[in-house]
Design a protein around this motif. Structure first.
Motif, mmCIF file in Angstrom:
data_model
loop_
_atom_site.group_PDB
_atom_site.id
_atom_site.type_symbol
_atom_site.label_atom_id
_atom_site.label_comp_id
_atom_site.label_asym_id
_atom_site.label_seq_id
_atom_site.Cartn_x
_atom_site.Cartn_y
_atom_site.Cartn_z
ATOM 1 N N ALA A 124 -7.536 1.745 4.511
ATOM 2 C CA ALA A 124 -7.991 2.369 3.263
ATOM 3 C C ALA A 124 -6.850 2.478 2.248
ATOM 4 C CB ALA A 124 -8.577 3.750 3.556
ATOM 5 N N ALA A 125 -5.629 2.566 2.758
ATOM 6 C CA ALA A 125 -4.453 2.654 1.881
ATOM 7 C C ALA A 125 -3.948 1.274 1.467
ATOM 8 C CB ALA A 125 -3.349 3.439 2.581
ATOM 9 N N GLY A 126 -4.642 0.217 1.890
ATOM 10 C CA GLY A 126 -4.294 -1.124 1.462
ATOM 11 C C GLY A 126 -3.359 -1.895 2.369
ATOM 12 N N ALA A 127 -3.200 -1.455 3.615
ATOM 13 C CA ALA A 127 -2.304 -2.168 4.537
ATOM 14 C C ALA A 127 -2.732 -3.619 4.703
ATOM 15 C CB ALA A 127 -2.280 -1.471 5.896
ATOM 16 N N ASP A 128 -1.744 -4.490 4.741
ATOM 17 C CA ASP A 128 -1.959 -5.929 4.856
ATOM 18 C C ASP A 128 -2.152 -6.297 6.332
ATOM 19 O OD1 ASP A 128 -1.838 -8.705 4.869
ATOM 20 O OD2 ASP A 128 -0.001 -8.802 3.665
ATOM 21 N N LEU A 129 -3.329 -6.776 6.671
ATOM 22 C CA LEU A 129 -3.644 -7.143 8.053
ATOM 23 C C LEU A 129 -2.889 -8.382 8.516
ATOM 24 C CD1 LEU A 129 -7.506 -6.587 8.089
ATOM 25 C CD2 LEU A 129 -5.711 -5.038 8.899
ATOM 26 N N ASP A 130 -2.308 -9.119 7.581
ATOM 27 C CA ASP A 130 -1.607 -10.353 7.926
ATOM 28 C C ASP A 130 -0.085 -10.224 7.827
ATOM 29 O OD1 ASP A 130 -3.959 -11.953 8.461
ATOM 30 O OD2 ASP A 130 -4.354 -11.776 6.318
ATOM 31 N N ALA A 131 0.410 -9.021 7.556
ATOM 32 C CA ALA A 131 1.863 -8.808 7.435
ATOM 33 C C ALA A 131 2.480 -8.623 8.813
ATOM 34 C CB ALA A 131 2.144 -7.575 6.579
ATOM 35 N N ALA A 139 -2.605 11.027 13.391
ATOM 36 C CA ALA A 139 -3.381 10.723 12.190
ATOM 37 C C ALA A 139 -3.071 11.684 11.047
ATOM 38 C CB ALA A 139 -4.874 10.732 12.510
ATOM 39 N N ASP A 140 -2.913 12.966 11.320
ATOM 40 C CA ASP A 140 -2.631 13.922 10.247
ATOM 41 C C ASP A 140 -1.299 13.617 9.579
ATOM 42 O OD1 ASP A 140 -5.032 15.247 10.630
ATOM 43 O OD2 ASP A 140 -4.157 16.785 11.926
ATOM 44 N N THR A 141 -0.324 13.228 10.375
ATOM 45 C CA THR A 141 0.986 12.880 9.822
ATOM 46 C C THR A 141 0.882 11.602 9.003
ATOM 47 O OG1 THR A 141 2.027 13.911 11.751
ATOM 48 C CG2 THR A 141 3.414 12.492 10.394
ATOM 49 N N VAL A 142 0.181 10.612 9.519
ATOM 50 C CA VAL A 142 -0.020 9.361 8.787
ATOM 51 C C VAL A 142 -0.710 9.646 7.457
ATOM 52 C CG1 VAL A 142 -1.279 7.160 8.800
ATOM 53 C CG2 VAL A 142 -0.011 7.895 10.831
ATOM 54 N N ARG A 143 -1.747 10.448 7.493
ATOM 55 C CA ARG A 143 -2.493 10.798 6.273
ATOM 56 C C ARG A 143 -1.567 11.455 5.249
ATOM 57 N NH1 ARG A 143 -5.948 13.445 8.665
ATOM 58 N NH2 ARG A 143 -7.492 11.812 8.910
ATOM 59 N N ALA A 144 -0.769 12.414 5.691
ATOM 60 C CA ALA A 144 0.143 13.128 4.780
ATOM 61 C C ALA A 144 1.173 12.174 4.170
ATOM 62 C CB ALA A 144 0.840 14.267 5.522
ATOM 63 N N LEU A 145 1.686 11.251 4.960
ATOM 64 C CA LEU A 145 2.678 10.308 4.454
ATOM 65 C C LEU A 145 2.052 9.325 3.463
ATOM 66 C CD1 LEU A 145 4.624 9.720 7.773
ATOM 67 C CD2 LEU A 145 5.473 10.923 5.733
ATOM 68 N N ILE A 146 0.845 8.874 3.752
ATOM 69 C CA ILE A 146 0.138 7.991 2.818
ATOM 70 C C ILE A 146 -0.108 8.730 1.503
ATOM 71 C CG2 ILE A 146 -2.072 6.853 2.359
ATOM 72 C CD1 ILE A 146 -2.122 6.091 5.357
ATOM 73 N N VAL A 185 -5.818 3.161 12.099
ATOM 74 C CA VAL A 185 -6.106 1.840 11.532
ATOM 75 C C VAL A 185 -6.970 2.010 10.287
ATOM 76 C CG1 VAL A 185 -7.286 -0.367 11.908
ATOM 77 C CG2 VAL A 185 -5.810 0.583 13.696
ATOM 78 N N ARG A 186 -7.996 2.857 10.360
ATOM 79 C CA ARG A 186 -8.861 3.090 9.196
ATOM 80 C C ARG A 186 -8.068 3.679 8.029
ATOM 81 N NH1 ARG A 186 -12.476 4.360 13.247
ATOM 82 N NH2 ARG A 186 -12.069 6.595 13.159
ATOM 83 N N LEU A 187 -7.196 4.639 8.314
ATOM 84 C CA LEU A 187 -6.381 5.248 7.251
ATOM 85 C C LEU A 187 -5.483 4.217 6.577
ATOM 86 C CD1 LEU A 187 -5.260 8.546 9.047
ATOM 87 C CD2 LEU A 187 -6.730 8.394 7.025
ATOM 88 N N LEU A 188 -4.830 3.403 7.378
ATOM 89 C CA LEU A 188 -3.918 2.399 6.841
ATOM 90 C C LEU A 188 -4.670 1.332 6.062
ATOM 91 C CD1 LEU A 188 -1.493 2.152 9.875
ATOM 92 C CD2 LEU A 188 -0.938 3.072 7.603
#
Length: 125
Positions: free
Chosen positions: A99-106, A58-65, A94-97
């Motif tokens: 919140a960053a606008g990830a498309d649930l249908d992609a 999660a920390d890595t995902v957060r930093a990349l976002i 999942v929450r981080l992505l």
């Protein structure tokens, strides 16, 4: 980055992806600080964000976002980072992505379809 040949470039990408897989955020970010494109893809089309998400960092995902990584960039198998996180049951990621606008249908399968297949629809609530 300094001018590198293809082999050197592939080695650098491989090292960066290994840092993403293992959640070594400071080491990974050094590559981007020195000019590696944030959304660079490995030979299978995976990005650092994809690998960090899939491996539960999660920390890595957060930093990349925070640096502007593309949360919807899919790999060669048409998999999205959020679908991988849903598959692995990584609630925080999942929450981080999301919140960053990830498309649930992609992607194929999409995060929404993955959640339904594995009875994890609560992750998308």
């Amino acid at each position: 980055m300094a001018q590198l040949d293809d082999e050197q470039t592939q080695e650098i990408i491989a090292l960066a992806m290994n840092y993403a897989r293992s959640g070594d955020t400071p080491e990974l970010l050094e590559f981007f600080d020195h000019g590696l494109p944030l959304d660079v893809q490995d030979g299978e089309g995976n990005t650092a964000l994809m690998l960090a998400a899939y491996h539960g960092h999660a920390d890595t995902v957060r930093a990349l976002i925070e640096r502007g990584a593309d949360v919807d960039l899919r790999n060669q198998r048409d998999q999205s980072p959020i679908a991988g996180a849903v598959f692995k049951g990584e609630d925080e990621i999942v929450r981080l992505l999301r919140a960053a606008g990830a498309d649930l249908d992609a992607g194929t399968p999409s995060a929404r379809a993955t959640a339904e297949m594995f009875n994890k629809t609560d992750l998308l609530d």
